[in-house]
Design an enzyme around this catalytic site. Structure first.
Site, mmCIF file in Angstrom:
data_model
loop_
_atom_site.group_PDB
_atom_site.id
_atom_site.type_symbol
_atom_site.label_atom_id
_atom_site.label_comp_id
_atom_site.label_asym_id
_atom_site.label_seq_id
_atom_site.Cartn_x
_atom_site.Cartn_y
_atom_site.Cartn_z
ATOM 1 N N LYS A 51 0.805 -1.225 0.000
ATOM 2 C CA LYS A 51 0.000 0.000 0.000
ATOM 3 C C LYS A 51 0.838 1.276 0.000
ATOM 4 C CE LYS A 51 -4.405 -1.406 0.276
ATOM 5 N NZ LYS A 51 -5.476 -0.925 -0.612
ATOM 6 N N SER A 300 1.206 -9.702 -0.361
ATOM 7 C CA SER A 300 0.873 -8.274 -0.380
ATOM 8 C C SER A 300 0.958 -7.582 0.970
ATOM 9 C CB SER A 300 -0.526 -8.073 -0.977
ATOM 10 O OG SER A 300 -1.486 -8.789 -0.230
#
Length: 398
Positions: A51, A300
């Site tokens: 992110k 992720s």
């Protein structure tokens, strides 16, 4: 829409402040899944998720006036930490609205970076509504976690790095929440190699993108270990890209996501949160889709509560029959307990815990039940241990 030029520009813009994370071949997971598997360790970013890429690309685009006013974001955790961290680096005031049920580790780590953290709403959708109201009232710049071309372009840099390292990948498998990561990666990948296939992975409890792509009503909700992709409202920008560039969004069971978290720790010695392990879960649950292919996937994120991680690991041991509970009924005479314990030891089992039950559930007061929590090597070892006990006249239930 987002172009590959936007993604390349984002890569240059964020290069000095973002880790170029390792992208390596996993021999053991390749044998386990039947594919030639390459892992992109985005859990090694400073805030432990991809992110940072999109958040920083967005923050760097702000004018001096916008930076002075400050930013606001809604997030279940990873986007929150990314915005808070890079806003603090750039001297931008940040407010983060998080759902009330967000993991404690993500709330704590967001506050550590100096952001004002507000816990509002039971879901990301409700948190978003509150964040937008606050943005309008306080004249803050809204930094959306996925419905923003600059954010999507930043996330797409993951694929640029993957294909720079391993250009001949056949398939990318990507976790899907709001769709920012997979849409950015799909644009980057297809621009580099038009034949590469892109698949998404969603939890069965929140399959909103899968439902939308297939024209189904959006029905999501329930407990999930993958709270980072527990999104009801998919991004419209992301959806417009995904419907053209992504082959399919696969749905995976919660149990498979847990298995993927355990596999990454035991095999790769790396911590992944549920959302971060969702792509690997897709390979574990749908192996025929990827057999023999060269597959790249991002881990992720790695932000998972220690308590949650401990529970997942212990459940993994139980699932693999490496931690078993044996209920033994024995005569209430001297030496009975020692006899059973000795047999378990002879079979190579490790007794973790013993509970002696004389009142509840016993057939006779003269035949108490004793529960042994035993650690074994695998299912076959457990079966041989039970067989040894039965061979020696021990009444045992697994």
């Amino acid at each position: 829409m987002v172009s590959v030029e936007d993604i390349r520009a984002a890569a240059g813009r964020i290069a000095d402040a973002i880790e170029k994370t390792p992208f390596v071949h996993s021999r053991t997971l390749s044998r386990l899944t039947g594919a030639e598997l390459f892992l992109k360790f985005e859990n090694l970013q400073f805030t432990a998720s991809f992110k940072e890429r999109g958040a920083l690309n967005k923050l760097l685009s702000l004018s001096a006036d916008e930076r002075k006013r400050g930013v606001i974001a809604m997030s279940a955790g990873n986007h929150a930490q990314a915005v808070a961290y890079h806003a603090a680096r750039l001297g931008i005031p940040a407010t983060i609205v998080m759902p009330k049920g967000s993991p404690n580790t993500k709330i704590k780590n967001t506050r550590v970076h100096g952001a004002r953290v507000l816990l509002e709403g039971e879901s990301l959708h409700e948190s978003g509504a509150h964040a937008r109201e606050l943005a309008a009232r306080e004249h803050l710049v809204f930094v959306h976690p996925y419905e923003d071309p600059l954010v999507i372009a930043g996330q797409g840099t993951v694929a640029l790095e993957m294909l720079e390292a391993v250009p001949d990948l056949d398939i990318l498998v990507v976790p899907v929440g709001g769709g920012g990561l997979i849409s950015g990666m799909a644009v980057a990948a297809k621009s580099s190699n038009s034949k590469i296939q892109v698949f998404g992975a969603e939890s069965k409890t929140y399959p909103s993108m899968h439902q939308r792509l297939n024209g189904l009503p959006i029905k999501v909700g329930g407990d999930t270990i993958a709270e980072g992709i527990a999104v009801k409202d998919c991004g419209d920008i992301a959806f417009s890209i995904i419907k053209d560039l992504v082959e399919e969004v696969l749905v995976v069971e919660e149990e498979t996501i847990e298995r993927a978290v355990v596999a990454l720790i035991e095999i790769e010695k790396t911590v992944a949160e549920g959302a971060g392990a969702a792509a690997l879960a897709a390979l574990l649950e749908h192996p025929s889709r990827f057999a023999g292919k060269r597959v790249g996937l991002p881990i992720s994120g790695g932000n998972i509560d220690s308590r949650m991680l401990a529970s997942v690991l212990m459940r993994g041991l139980v699932r693999d029959a490496r931690l078993v509970r044996l209920r033994v009924t024995m005569p209430d005479v001297s030496g009975s307990l020692a006899k059973v314990a000795t047999l378990i030891a002879e079979a190579g089992g490790n007794i973790v815990e013993i509970q002696h039950q004389r009142i509840f559930g016993t057939a006779s007061v003269r035949s108490p039940e004793v529960e042994f929590l035993v650690e074994t090597r695998d299912r076959e070892h457990t079966e041989s241990l039970v067989a040894l006990l039965q061979k020696n006249g021990i009444r045992v239930a697994l």
